[in-house]
Enzyme design. Structure first.
Site, mmCIF file in Angstrom:
data_model
loop_
_atom_site.group_PDB
_atom_site.id
_atom_site.type_symbol
_atom_site.label_atom_id
_atom_site.label_comp_id
_atom_site.label_asym_id
_atom_site.label_seq_id
_atom_site.Cartn_x
_atom_site.Cartn_y
_atom_site.Cartn_z
ATOM 1 N N ARG A 20 0.840 -1.205 0.000
ATOM 2 C CA ARG A 20 0.000 0.000 0.000
ATOM 3 C C ARG A 20 0.871 1.251 0.000
ATOM 4 N NH1 ARG A 20 -0.635 4.833 2.608
ATOM 5 N NH2 ARG A 20 -0.284 3.787 4.606
ATOM 6 N N ASP A 21 1.595 1.471 1.088
ATOM 7 C CA ASP A 21 2.388 2.686 1.248
ATOM 8 C C ASP A 21 3.475 2.785 0.184
ATOM 9 O OD1 ASP A 21 3.238 5.034 2.366
ATOM 10 O OD2 ASP A 21 3.629 4.232 4.346
ATOM 11 N N HIS A 212 5.887 3.417 13.182
ATOM 12 C CA HIS A 212 6.016 3.518 11.731
ATOM 13 C C HIS A 212 7.099 4.553 11.423
ATOM 14 C CE1 HIS A 212 4.099 3.856 7.574
ATOM 15 N NE2 HIS A 212 4.815 4.979 7.621
ATOM 16 N N HIS A 214 10.255 6.167 8.762
ATOM 17 C CA HIS A 214 10.870 6.326 7.441
ATOM 18 C C HIS A 214 12.379 6.488 7.649
ATOM 19 C CE1 HIS A 214 7.352 7.146 4.630
ATOM 20 N NE2 HIS A 214 6.806 6.851 5.800
ATOM 21 N N CYS A 245 6.860 10.399 0.804
ATOM 22 C CA CYS A 245 5.799 11.318 1.213
ATOM 23 C C CYS A 245 5.805 12.508 0.259
ATOM 24 C CB CYS A 245 5.998 11.794 2.655
ATOM 25 S SG CYS A 245 4.734 12.972 3.202
ATOM 26 N N ASN A 254 9.785 4.026 3.560
ATOM 27 C CA ASN A 254 9.697 3.475 4.900
ATOM 28 C C ASN A 254 10.948 2.664 5.216
ATOM 29 O OD1 ASN A 254 6.960 3.689 3.597
ATOM 30 N ND2 ASN A 254 6.326 3.288 5.681
#
Length: 328
Positions: A20-21, A212, A214, A245, A254
């Site tokens: 997803r990300d 979470h 990065h 992002c 990430n």
């Protein structure tokens, strides 16, 4: 020795967000059947949770316009939680209809970032997500809330901790199962991470917290270890290190799933993950997305992966030994 340096089989649960990300940031559309095959491969690696897709408007995120098909057609491996990002009521209805195990809701602790990213104030986001939570509870579907910019906002700078705790409390009061504390743009640093993680775990012991991170400024692994030292046991990570992002110029992806699993296993932690199977899945990514991935494990292999000796190694050894035979 500090306990964090000796995993002693401490169980760490890994949530894969690359499907997803990661894929949402890619210009090249990954075919639906390839997405399904990738999730199926990841399902057999021992990951605790997989964020399969995003039930966002196909216009907003065309790379994930096939969310329903993917979620419906993946293989469901017992013990794996299949989650998806849900932005609003319509997305929640779609996700529930597609048999999603958990809805992952997102808003930012930063008012500026929330407006830039979601086009809503924080209060508007909270009101909207409250309705989604009520719908999910009625459907008996678990809810996780991901709070963006907990460790800093790319437009505001530092974020006030009371703002973080106020939102955590409000969502805890609504009965969500989990909350993810997100370093959305890679601004976190280890001592900050340790402090925030410890406070969250102490104050909301009944809430399942995920971290979470990065790796924008190269502190991803250090932040993971700081969070573990403070008591965290669940982390998001992205296959191949994909992601980024749009509101953080230069932001990298990430923390990389196979890099984190590799490091933790070297230190004695139990991630439950078959690292070879995870690396094999990551090695498929360049072909799927059309470019190399940040993962150093994909590039260099695991620390004990050996390489052939030089083709003329026997001759090199013979010459070296011959030097010992020469008179001094």
């Amino acid at each position: 020795m500090n306990a964090v340096w000796n995993g002693a089989n401490t169980r760490i649960r890994m949530c894969e967000v690359g499907t997803r990300d990661g894929l949402q940031m890619e210009a090249q559309f990954v075919p639906t059947e390839d997405k399904i095959a990738l999730v199926n491969a990841l399902s057999h690696t021992g990951l605790a949770k997989i964020e399969v897709s995003s039930f966002t408007s196909p216009t907003a995120i065309p790379a994930l316009r096939d969310a329903e098909i993917v979620m419906r057609e993946i293989e469901r491996v017992p013990g794996v939680v299949y989650t998806a990002l849900v932005p609003n009521m319509r997305g929640a209805e779609r996700a529930i209809d597609a048999r999603t195990d958990e809805l992952n809701l997102v808003m930012s602790v930063s008012e500026t970032h929330n407006l830039a990213n979601l086009r809503m104030t924080r209060e508007q986001s909270f009101a909207s997500l409250s309705q989604v939570i009520a719908l999910a509870q009625q459907a008996r579907v678990a809810v996780n809330v991901s709070l963006s910019c907990v460790f800093g906002c790319p437009m505001e700078g530092d974020v006030a901790e009371p703002d973080v705790w106020a939102l955590v409390q409000r969502f805890a009061d609504l009965g969500v199962q989990g909350i993810t504390l997100c370093d959305t743009t890679g601004m976190a640093y280890p001592t900050q991470v340790a402090s925030i993680t410890a406070q969250a775990l102490a104050r909301w012991s009944q809430t399942e917290f995920t971290l979470h991170f990065h790796n924008t400024r190269g502190m991803g692994l250090a932040n993971v270890l700081a969070a573990i030292d403070a008591g965290a046991r669940q982390f998001d990570a992205s296959l191949g290190g994909l992601g980024g992002c749009p509101y953080a110029p230069g932001a990298s992806g990430n923390v990389c799933s196979e890099e984190i699993v590799h490091a933790l296993q070297c230190m004695g932690y139990d991630t439950g993950v078959d690292l070879d199977a995870l690396v094999a899945a990551a090695q498929r990514l360049p072909e799927l997305i059309g470019h190399d991935v940040p993962s150093q494990i994909v590039k260099a292999g695991k620390r004990l992966d050996t390489h052939p000796v030089p083709a003329d190694f026997d001759a090199i050894r013979a010459r070296a030994l011959a030097r010992d035979q020469k008179p001094t």
